[in-house]
Design a protein around this motif. Structure first.
Motif, short mmCIF file in Angstrom:
data_model
loop_
_atom_site.label_atom_id
_atom_site.label_comp_id
_atom_site.label_asym_id
_atom_site.label_seq_id
_atom_site.Cartn_x
_atom_site.Cartn_y
_atom_site.Cartn_z
N ALA A 182 35.40 5.11 -46.16
CA ALA A 182 34.18 5.92 -46.08
C ALA A 182 33.71 6.32 -47.48
O ALA A 182 32.50 6.31 -47.76
CB ALA A 182 34.42 7.16 -45.22
N VAL A 183 34.66 6.67 -48.36
CA VAL A 183 34.29 6.96 -49.75
C VAL A 183 33.68 5.73 -50.39
O VAL A 183 32.65 5.80 -51.08
CB VAL A 183 35.52 7.45 -50.55
CG1 VAL A 183 35.17 7.60 -52.03
CG2 VAL A 183 36.04 8.77 -49.99
N ALA A 184 34.31 4.58 -50.13
CA ALA A 184 33.81 3.33 -50.70
C ALA A 184 32.39 3.03 -50.20
O ALA A 184 31.55 2.56 -50.96
CB ALA A 184 34.75 2.17 -50.33
N GLY A 185 32.12 3.34 -48.93
CA GLY A 185 30.78 3.13 -48.40
C GLY A 185 29.75 4.00 -49.10
O GLY A 185 28.63 3.56 -49.38
N CYS A 186 30.14 5.25 -49.39
CA CYS A 186 29.23 6.15 -50.11
C CYS A 186 28.95 5.62 -51.51
O CYS A 186 27.81 5.68 -52.00
CB CYS A 186 29.82 7.55 -50.17
SG CYS A 186 29.91 8.41 -48.59
N VAL A 187 29.99 5.14 -52.18
CA VAL A 187 29.82 4.58 -53.52
C VAL A 187 28.93 3.34 -53.47
O VAL A 187 28.04 3.16 -54.32
CB VAL A 187 31.18 4.26 -54.16
CG1 VAL A 187 31.00 3.50 -55.47
CG2 VAL A 187 31.97 5.55 -54.39
N GLU A 188 29.14 2.49 -52.47
CA GLU A 188 28.29 1.31 -52.30
C GLU A 188 26.83 1.71 -52.15
O GLU A 188 25.94 1.12 -52.77
CB GLU A 188 28.76 0.52 -51.09
CG GLU A 188 27.91 -0.69 -50.74
CD GLU A 188 28.07 -1.84 -51.73
OE1 GLU A 188 27.20 -2.73 -51.74
OE2 GLU A 188 29.06 -1.84 -52.49
N ASP A 189 26.58 2.72 -51.33
CA ASP A 189 25.21 3.21 -51.16
C ASP A 189 24.64 3.71 -52.48
O ASP A 189 23.46 3.47 -52.80
CB ASP A 189 25.19 4.35 -50.13
CG ASP A 189 25.10 3.86 -48.70
OD1 ASP A 189 24.99 2.64 -48.49
OD2 ASP A 189 25.14 4.71 -47.79
N ALA A 190 25.45 4.43 -53.24
CA ALA A 190 25.00 4.99 -54.51
C ALA A 190 24.63 3.88 -55.49
O ALA A 190 23.59 3.95 -56.17
CB ALA A 190 26.07 5.90 -55.11
N LEU A 191 25.48 2.87 -55.58
CA LEU A 191 25.20 1.76 -56.49
C LEU A 191 23.93 1.04 -56.08
O LEU A 191 23.07 0.73 -56.92
CB LEU A 191 26.38 0.78 -56.49
CG LEU A 191 27.70 1.31 -57.07
CD1 LEU A 191 28.83 0.33 -56.78
CD2 LEU A 191 27.58 1.55 -58.57
N ARG A 192 23.79 0.77 -54.80
CA ARG A 192 22.61 0.05 -54.31
C ARG A 192 21.34 0.85 -54.54
O ARG A 192 20.33 0.33 -55.02
CB ARG A 192 22.79 -0.25 -52.82
CG ARG A 192 21.60 -0.91 -52.17
CD ARG A 192 21.91 -1.28 -50.72
NE ARG A 192 20.69 -1.66 -50.02
CZ ARG A 192 20.28 -1.10 -48.90
NH1 ARG A 192 20.97 -0.13 -48.33
NH2 ARG A 192 19.16 -1.51 -48.34
N ALA A 193 21.37 2.14 -54.19
CA ALA A 193 20.17 2.96 -54.31
C ALA A 193 19.73 3.10 -55.76
O ALA A 193 18.54 2.99 -56.08
CB ALA A 193 20.42 4.33 -53.69
N THR A 194 20.68 3.37 -56.66
CA THR A 194 20.30 3.57 -58.06
C THR A 194 19.81 2.27 -58.69
O THR A 194 18.92 2.29 -59.54
CB THR A 194 21.46 4.16 -58.87
OG1 THR A 194 22.63 3.35 -58.72
CG2 THR A 194 21.77 5.58 -58.40
#
Length: 320
Positions: free
Chosen positions: A133-145
């Protein structure tokens, strides 16, 4: 930056109540927040639940029509609910108007398979369950930025600390701002200070905090505060419009969030909820206009940050 007694806004109902002998006790200058945004402003505005490009268009058009200044818009369904094209369109439209766009990161407990969040105890709440779940949040952050988003909304302390370290190391842009969700908002000064040190650039506190509790927080932290002056029903449905001037005096620097009570939830959003999403987005802007009119009537419309302001200024952090 504190407000002098001579600059105190008029209270609702005064001086009529004073003339009737039931005026309120005098306010203490010690209650006022000594903090401000780095631009000198005391307050900014946020329109929440802007769930896609079409909703953002509605918000920006309505803000122009009603002359509502907007510093930030936020989305609650999550980065994963938007395509790359939609994120790019939203980031471009927000940048064109110098509005900060904030998108929610990754998996949250209530959408997870874990059952504890569905018990009466609401165990673990919205936090990210496990490494994935943490990894999913980081993935979202990388993609969004990478697609131009400059503000990320988080609902987990570990995710917050991880993303703060990621921006320190250049994995996401250094000027990315991190916003703590109302779903885990701190309710005491000690917790507020911890979130600031974990990397929070603004913190959404529950809308049921008392004025005295806001003052207590401001005695230990100057990190920007977000507050629903009208909260969605699932966050209590509180309506604090008539307190806005005093909320600013006590809580500055403060983002005024114009939520909507008595409205259906739109998370996670999609075409099946399109009419509701657009109608509620439009009404949130109208609520903003009503709130700003109240500020003007109470002589408290001054102190707004310039439009386009988004950074929080120097904040206290743990060593990484």
């Amino acid at each position: 930056m504190s407000q002098s007694v001579s600059a105190l806004p008029r209270r609702p109902g005064e001086p009529a109540l004073s003339a009737l002998g039931i005026g309120a006790p005098a306010r203490s200058p010690a209650d006022a927040s000594p903090h401000a945004f780095p631009d000198g402003g005391l307050w900014r505005t946020e329109i929440p639940s802007v769930e896609g490009p079409e909703a953002l268009t509605v918000v920006l058009e309505e803000a122009t029509r009603l002359d509502v200044p907007v510093h930030r818009v936020s989305q609650g369904s999550g980065v994963w609910m938007l395509s790359d094209a939609e994120i790019t369109e939203m980031a471009g439209a927000a940048a064109e108007r110098s509005v900060e766009l904030c998108l929610f990161t990754g998996p949250r407990g209530t959408w997870d398979i874990g059952g504890s969040t569905r018990t009466d105890s609401r165990g673990a709440g919205l936090r990210a369950r496990g490494h994935d779940a943490v990894a999913g949040c980081v993935e979202d952050a990388l993609r969004a930025t990478e697609l131009g988003v400059k503000c990320l909304l988080v609902a987990d302390e570990g995710v917050l600390w991880t993303l703060h370290r990621a921006r320190l190391q250049g994995l996401i842009p250094a000027d990315t701002t991190l916003k703590v969700s109302a779903l885990i908002g701190p309710v005491n000064p000690a917790a507020y200070a911890v979130y600031e040190r974990l990397g929070a650039d603004s913190l959404n506190v529950p809308s049921d905090l008392t004025l005295a509790q806001l003052t207590e927080i401001r005695r230990v932290s100057g990190a920007p505060m977000d507050m629903y002056v009208e909260a969605p029903d699932d966050l209590g449905g509180y309506v604090r419009m008539y307190e806005i001037a005093e909320l600013i005096r006590r809580g500055a620097p403060l983002y005024l969030k114009f939520g909507l009570a008595k409205a259906p939830s739109v998370y996670p959003s999609g075409q099946h909820l399109r009419d509701t999403v657009l109608a509620t987005a439009r009404e949130r802007v109208r609520r903003g206009r009503l709130a700003l009119d109240l500020l003007a009537r109470h002589g408290a419309e001054g102190g707004m940050s310039p439009l386009g302001s988004r950074l929080p200024g120097a904040l206290h952090r743990f060593e990484s």
